[in-house]
Scaffold this motif. Sequence first.
Motif, PDB file in Angstrom:
ATOM      1  N   GLU A 204       3.586  -1.429   0.042  1.00 29.02           N
ATOM      2  CA  GLU A 204       2.166  -1.522  -0.320  1.00 29.02           C
ATOM      3  C   GLU A 204       1.300  -0.823   0.724  1.00 29.02           C
ATOM      4  O   GLU A 204       0.336  -0.125   0.375  1.00 29.02           O
ATOM      5  CB  GLU A 204       1.747  -2.984  -0.460  1.00 29.02           C
ATOM      6  CG  GLU A 204       0.318  -3.150  -0.969  1.00 29.02           C
ATOM      7  CD  GLU A 204      -0.041  -4.595  -1.224  1.00 29.02           C
ATOM      8  OE1 GLU A 204      -0.653  -4.883  -2.263  1.00 29.02           O
ATOM      9  OE2 GLU A 204       0.288  -5.449  -0.359  1.00 29.02           O
ATOM     10  N   SER A 205       1.642  -0.979   2.003  1.00 31.18           N
ATOM     11  CA  SER A 205       0.871  -0.316   3.062  1.00 31.18           C
ATOM     12  C   SER A 205       0.985   1.196   2.976  1.00 31.18           C
ATOM     13  O   SER A 205       0.093   1.924   3.410  1.00 31.18           O
ATOM     14  CB  SER A 205       1.342  -0.802   4.439  1.00 31.18           C
ATOM     15  OG  SER A 205       2.642  -0.312   4.739  1.00 31.18           O
ATOM     16  N   GLN A 206       2.098   1.677   2.394  1.00 34.97           N
ATOM     17  CA  GLN A 206       2.300   3.114   2.197  1.00 34.97           C
ATOM     18  C   GLN A 206       1.693   3.598   0.885  1.00 34.97           C
ATOM     19  O   GLN A 206       1.818   4.763   0.527  1.00 34.97           O
ATOM     20  CB  GLN A 206       3.798   3.428   2.219  1.00 34.97           C
ATOM     21  CG  GLN A 206       4.460   3.136   3.560  1.00 34.97           C
ATOM     22  CD  GLN A 206       5.978   3.166   3.481  1.00 34.97           C
ATOM     23  OE1 GLN A 206       6.574   3.102   2.397  1.00 34.97           O
ATOM     24  NE2 GLN A 206       6.626   3.272   4.629  1.00 34.97           N
ATOM     25  N   GLN A 207       1.051   2.684   0.165  1.00 36.01           N
ATOM     26  CA  GLN A 207       0.393   2.985  -1.114  1.00 36.01           C
ATOM     27  C   GLN A 207       1.380   3.476  -2.172  1.00 36.01           C
ATOM     28  O   GLN A 207       1.045   4.269  -3.053  1.00 36.01           O
ATOM     29  CB  GLN A 207      -0.741   4.000  -0.919  1.00 36.01           C
ATOM     30  CG  GLN A 207      -1.827   3.503   0.023  1.00 36.01           C
ATOM     31  CD  GLN A 207      -2.916   4.548   0.256  1.00 36.01           C
ATOM     32  OE1 GLN A 207      -2.856   5.670  -0.242  1.00 36.01           O
ATOM     33  NE2 GLN A 207      -3.928   4.170   1.015  1.00 36.01           N
ATOM     34  N   VAL A 208       2.606   2.962  -2.073  1.00 35.96           N
ATOM     35  CA  VAL A 208       3.627   3.257  -3.079  1.00 35.96           C
ATOM     36  C   VAL A 208       3.512   2.267  -4.231  1.00 35.96           C
ATOM     37  O   VAL A 208       3.688   2.615  -5.406  1.00 35.96           O
ATOM     38  CB  VAL A 208       5.036   3.209  -2.464  1.00 35.96           C
ATOM     39  CG1 VAL A 208       6.105   3.429  -3.531  1.00 35.96           C
ATOM     40  CG2 VAL A 208       5.168   4.242  -1.357  1.00 35.96           C
ATOM     41  N   ILE A 209       3.209   1.015  -3.902  1.00 36.81           N
ATOM     42  CA  ILE A 209       3.048  -0.042  -4.896  1.00 36.81           C
ATOM     43  C   ILE A 209       1.791  -0.839  -4.587  1.00 36.81           C
ATOM     44  O   ILE A 209       1.194  -0.701  -3.506  1.00 36.81           O
ATOM     45  CB  ILE A 209       4.262  -1.009  -4.917  1.00 36.81           C
ATOM     46  CG1 ILE A 209       4.358  -1.762  -3.575  1.00 36.81           C
ATOM     47  CG2 ILE A 209       5.557  -0.256  -5.223  1.00 36.81           C
ATOM     48  CD1 ILE A 209       5.371  -2.892  -3.584  1.00 36.81           C
ATOM     49  N   ASP A 220       3.021   5.240  -7.097  1.00 34.01           N
ATOM     50  CA  ASP A 220       3.535   6.593  -6.869  1.00 34.01           C
ATOM     51  C   ASP A 220       5.054   6.584  -7.084  1.00 34.01           C
ATOM     52  O   ASP A 220       5.822   6.184  -6.203  1.00 34.01           O
ATOM     53  CB  ASP A 220       3.198   7.049  -5.448  1.00 34.01           C
ATOM     54  CG  ASP A 220       3.438   8.536  -5.239  1.00 34.01           C
ATOM     55  OD1 ASP A 220       4.439   9.050  -5.765  1.00 34.01           O
ATOM     56  OD2 ASP A 220       2.627   9.178  -4.544  1.00 34.01           O
ATOM     57  N   VAL A 221       5.457   7.008  -8.264  1.00 31.20           N
ATOM     58  CA  VAL A 221       6.882   6.966  -8.624  1.00 31.20           C
ATOM     59  C   VAL A 221       7.706   7.894  -7.746  1.00 31.20           C
ATOM     60  O   VAL A 221       8.823   7.555  -7.338  1.00 31.20           O
ATOM     61  CB  VAL A 221       7.069   7.323 -10.114  1.00 31.20           C
ATOM     62  CG1 VAL A 221       8.550   7.400 -10.460  1.00 31.20           C
ATOM     63  CG2 VAL A 221       6.376   6.312 -10.999  1.00 31.20           C
ATOM     64  N   GLU A 222       7.171   9.078  -7.441  1.00 32.80           N
ATOM     65  CA  GLU A 222       7.952  10.038  -6.657  1.00 32.80           C
ATOM     66  C   GLU A 222       8.219   9.532  -5.248  1.00 32.80           C
ATOM     67  O   GLU A 222       9.305   9.719  -4.703  1.00 32.80           O
ATOM     68  CB  GLU A 222       7.229  11.388  -6.622  1.00 32.80           C
ATOM     69  CG  GLU A 222       7.266  12.136  -7.953  1.00 32.80           C
ATOM     70  CD  GLU A 222       8.676  12.245  -8.510  1.00 32.80           C
ATOM     71  OE1 GLU A 222       9.592  12.627  -7.744  1.00 32.80           O
ATOM     72  OE2 GLU A 222       8.878  11.949  -9.693  1.00 32.80           O
ATOM     73  N   ARG A 223       7.230   8.882  -4.639  1.00 31.79           N
ATOM     74  CA  ARG A 223       7.469   8.355  -3.292  1.00 31.79           C
ATOM     75  C   ARG A 223       8.352   7.110  -3.336  1.00 31.79           C
ATOM     76  O   ARG A 223       9.082   6.829  -2.384  1.00 31.79           O
ATOM     77  CB  ARG A 223       6.134   8.062  -2.594  1.00 31.79           C
ATOM     78  CG  ARG A 223       5.497   9.366  -2.104  1.00 31.79           C
ATOM     79  CD  ARG A 223       4.479   9.150  -1.012  1.00 31.79           C
ATOM     80  NE  ARG A 223       3.250   8.614  -1.576  1.00 31.79           N
ATOM     81  CZ  ARG A 223       2.600   7.565  -1.097  1.00 31.79           C
ATOM     82  NH1 ARG A 223       3.075   6.909  -0.058  1.00 31.79           N
ATOM     83  NH2 ARG A 223       1.474   7.175  -1.637  1.00 31.79           N
ATOM     84  N   LEU A 224       8.311   6.365  -4.432  1.00 33.74           N
ATOM     85  CA  LEU A 224       9.239   5.249  -4.595  1.00 33.74           C
ATOM     86  C   LEU A 224      10.663   5.792  -4.715  1.00 33.74           C
ATOM     87  O   LEU A 224      11.604   5.230  -4.142  1.00 33.74           O
ATOM     88  CB  LEU A 224       8.877   4.427  -5.828  1.00 33.74           C
ATOM     89  CG  LEU A 224       9.773   3.208  -6.105  1.00 33.74           C
ATOM     90  CD1 LEU A 224       9.714   2.209  -4.950  1.00 33.74           C
ATOM     91  CD2 LEU A 224       9.382   2.538  -7.418  1.00 33.74           C
ATOM     92  N   ARG A 225      10.809   6.895  -5.423  1.00 32.87           N
ATOM     93  CA  ARG A 225      12.136   7.529  -5.542  1.00 32.87           C
ATOM     94  C   ARG A 225      12.608   8.014  -4.172  1.00 32.87           C
ATOM     95  O   ARG A 225      13.790   7.871  -3.829  1.00 32.87           O
ATOM     96  CB  ARG A 225      12.064   8.694  -6.532  1.00 32.87           C
ATOM     97  CG  ARG A 225      13.405   9.372  -6.753  1.00 32.87           C
ATOM     98  CD  ARG A 225      13.351  10.415  -7.862  1.00 32.87           C
ATOM     99  NE  ARG A 225      13.223   9.776  -9.163  1.00 32.87           N
ATOM    100  CZ  ARG A 225      12.121   9.792  -9.912  1.00 32.87           C
ATOM    101  NH1 ARG A 225      11.038  10.434  -9.473  1.00 32.87           N
ATOM    102  NH2 ARG A 225      12.084   9.193 -11.068  1.00 32.87           N
ATOM    103  N   ALA A 226      11.703   8.561  -3.375  1.00 29.20           N
ATOM    104  CA  ALA A 226      12.064   8.998  -2.026  1.00 29.20           C
ATOM    105  C   ALA A 226      12.505   7.808  -1.174  1.00 29.20           C
ATOM    106  O   ALA A 226      13.488   7.887  -0.438  1.00 29.20           O
ATOM    107  CB  ALA A 226      10.879   9.707  -1.374  1.00 29.20           C
TER     108      ALA A 226
END
Length: 237
Positions: A204-209, A220-226
């Motif tokens: 969450e702090s990385q703004q992924v979720i 951000d699906v792509e950063r979650l995939r990363a």
Amino acid sequence: MESQLHRYRPQLETTSWFRGLPAALRDYMVSHARLVHLKKGQVLYCCGDQADGLYAVLEGALAIGTVGVDGKEALLAVLGPTAWIGEISLFDRLPRPHDATAVGRVVLLYVPEAALLGLLDSTPAYWRDLALLMAQRLRLSFKNAEALTLLPAAQRLANRLLMIAEGYDGLNATRRTIKISQDSLAAMASLSRQTTNQLLKRLESQQVIALRFGEIAILDVERLRAASVGDVDRAQP
């Protein structure tokens, strides 16, 4: 009832397995089906129950898993629209291998076993179409087993979130808002509740979720995939 069933037909077509079936088989399954409604916490079937046919989730979600003799839960998946379940027992004629419980209010399409077997007896070629559903689930099981064995905690959690968001490799529709508790997610990833919370807060702090009450929004699906493959640099904002 028939009009209600056909109202869900376009939704069923969004899942690759059902969409790829011969038109005659799709028509037959819908025309011989009926709707089943479950309340939150209601059990569709338990591990060991006799099989009775196929189900497709139309609304809500089903928790798929088992509970050991010590009361410990093994949560395998939380399946939403338009996942199909029940094909394993149709093939081996053995009891259900797991529990299926309503996470909230659930609407299901139910195709009785007698209707399916009658069609399969007259058109044996359709067994292959049902086998494709089972093969798809088997590949997913192998992938899950590898992740639980080989991936570190952070990747394991991200991998599980990505798998749910992307519809379990086509078993159900993709979604960007996952209705799941942190306890359930922890059980699925074989992590403690505390570790799961810490890892979610980091994402969450990385703004992924974004964490919300009873649900997780994928930003951000792509950063979650990363993050699921340990690519820390790409996972950063």
